[in-house]
Scaffold this active site. Structure first.
Site, PDB file in Angstrom:
ATOM      1  N   SER A 184     -11.555  47.949 -32.917  1.00  0.00           N
ATOM      2  CA  SER A 184     -11.082  48.481 -31.803  1.00  0.00           C
ATOM      3  C   SER A 184     -11.703  50.010 -31.626  1.00  0.00           C
ATOM      4  O   SER A 184     -12.462  50.719 -32.619  1.00  0.00           O
ATOM      5  CB  SER A 184      -9.583  48.871 -32.220  1.00  0.00           C
ATOM      6  OG  SER A 184      -8.887  49.734 -30.930  1.00  0.00           O
TER       7      SER A 184
ATOM      8  N   TYR B  19      -2.592  52.076 -36.987  1.00  0.00           N
ATOM      9  CA  TYR B  19      -3.729  50.916 -36.079  1.00  0.00           C
ATOM     10  C   TYR B  19      -5.045  51.680 -36.322  1.00  0.00           C
ATOM     11  O   TYR B  19      -6.120  50.771 -36.706  1.00  0.00           O
ATOM     12  CB  TYR B  19      -3.229  50.760 -34.786  1.00  0.00           C
ATOM     13  CG  TYR B  19      -4.164  49.693 -34.036  1.00  0.00           C
ATOM     14  CD1 TYR B  19      -3.811  48.210 -34.290  1.00  0.00           C
ATOM     15  CD2 TYR B  19      -5.007  50.025 -33.067  1.00  0.00           C
ATOM     16  CE1 TYR B  19      -4.680  47.292 -33.686  1.00  0.00           C
ATOM     17  CE2 TYR B  19      -5.890  49.107 -32.362  1.00  0.00           C
ATOM     18  CZ  TYR B  19      -5.682  47.670 -32.802  1.00  0.00           C
ATOM     19  OH  TYR B  19      -6.270  46.728 -32.130  1.00  0.00           O
TER      20      TYR B  19
ATOM     21  N   LYS C  11      -8.245  50.190 -38.445  1.00  0.00           N
ATOM     22  CA  LYS C  11      -9.350  49.549 -37.902  1.00  0.00           C
ATOM     23  C   LYS C  11     -10.467  50.418 -38.394  1.00  0.00           C
ATOM     24  O   LYS C  11     -11.705  49.881 -38.385  1.00  0.00           O
ATOM     25  CB  LYS C  11      -9.190  49.629 -36.308  1.00  0.00           C
ATOM     26  CG  LYS C  11      -8.335  48.568 -35.938  1.00  0.00           C
ATOM     27  CD  LYS C  11      -8.899  46.938 -36.005  1.00  0.00           C
ATOM     28  CE  LYS C  11      -7.767  46.056 -35.382  1.00  0.00           C
ATOM     29  NZ  LYS C  11      -8.073  44.683 -35.439  1.00  0.00           N
TER      30      LYS C  11
END
Length: 265
Positions: free
Chosen positions: A142, A155, A159
């Site tokens: 991401s 998150y 990532k």
């Protein structure tokens, strides 16, 4: 070579293939001639793909957080379909929360899938690829891995870890002919993206998408210079390129597919 034969004779494993980017990746690889093993924790989506692509795509249920299950599935795949030439790590989850309100459970679950899952799958396939002297591993990460995002600490951190892990793996297996790269999407029209749009978006998906494109000063988000949210196919095309021989001299690369949203900061 015709586009539909670019990956002919090759076998690919795709995690998180039941919907969204993973489904688009599985479709893109099949369209280029690959035999695909499409895996997901939920069987419904990959089951539908197997019906649509009978004989060219095999559906398997897989929990990437279970190292033993991953190892067993990779071994079974190679025993039944032959050596894996391509592996794409797409399985991922998003638990949105401010840091001070983030629970231990959400932090751990996010890393279990987004980081540990990438490790389990990549380790299992890279060992075999290195022994054979060829292969390609692509991890879907991401752009949040490179630019801070409010409410997305777990998150983004998971990532970022997956990106650096994939680069380190790529360095270790480069001399054995195995390439490891990452694709880092920005906002993409998936269920995960829609989940970020709250009930306040009463005017609908189109209006919510316009706000993403425009950016938000209050949350320190730039907009998207290209003026559109990505479709899953946009990400899948980048993955298919990195998996192919067209990218034969590319490894340890992180390809941003975000319409310029991060300004490559």
């Amino acid at each position: 070579m015709p586009a539909d034969q670019e990956l002919a004779g090759r076998t690919a494993l795709v995690t998180g293939a039941g919907r969204g980017i993973g489904e688009a990746v599985a479709r893109a690889l099949v369209a280029r001639g690959a035999r695909v093993v499409a895996t997901d924790l939920a069987p419904e989506g990959v089951g539908k793909l197997a019906q649509e692509y009978a004989g060219r795509l095999t559906a398997r249920t897989l929990d990437v957080t279970d190292a033993g299950a991953v190892e067993a599935l990779v071994a079974e795949t190679e025993d039944t379909l032959g050596p894996l030439d391509i592996t794409v790590n797409v399985a991922g989850i998003l638990r949105s929360s401010s840091v001070v309100e983030l629970t231990d459970e959400d932090w751990a679950a996010t890393f279990d899938v987004n980081t540990h899952g990438v490790f389990h799958v990549s380790r299992a396939v890279a060992r075999r690829m290195a022994e054979r002297g060829s292969g390609s591993v692509v991890t879907v990460a991401s752009n949040a891995a490179g630019v801070p995002r409010m409410g997305m600490s777990a998150y983004a951190a998971s990532k970022a870890a997956a990106v650096m892990f994939t680069k380190c793996l790529g360095l270790e297996v480069a001399a054995r002919g195995v390439r490891c790269n990452t694709v880092s999407p920005g906002s993409t029209l998936t269920d995960m993206q829609r989940a970020l749009w709250t009930a306040s978006d009463a005017e609908g998906e189109e209006a919510a998408a316009r706000r993403v494109v425009a950016g938000d000063l209050a949350t320190h988000r730039t907009g998207i210079p290209l003026g559109r949210i990505a479709d899953p196919d946009d990400i899948a095309e980048a993955v298919a390129f990195l998996a192919s021989d067209r990218a034969r001299h590319i490894t340890m690369h992180d390809l941003y597919v975000d319409g310029g949203a991060t300004l490559r900061a």
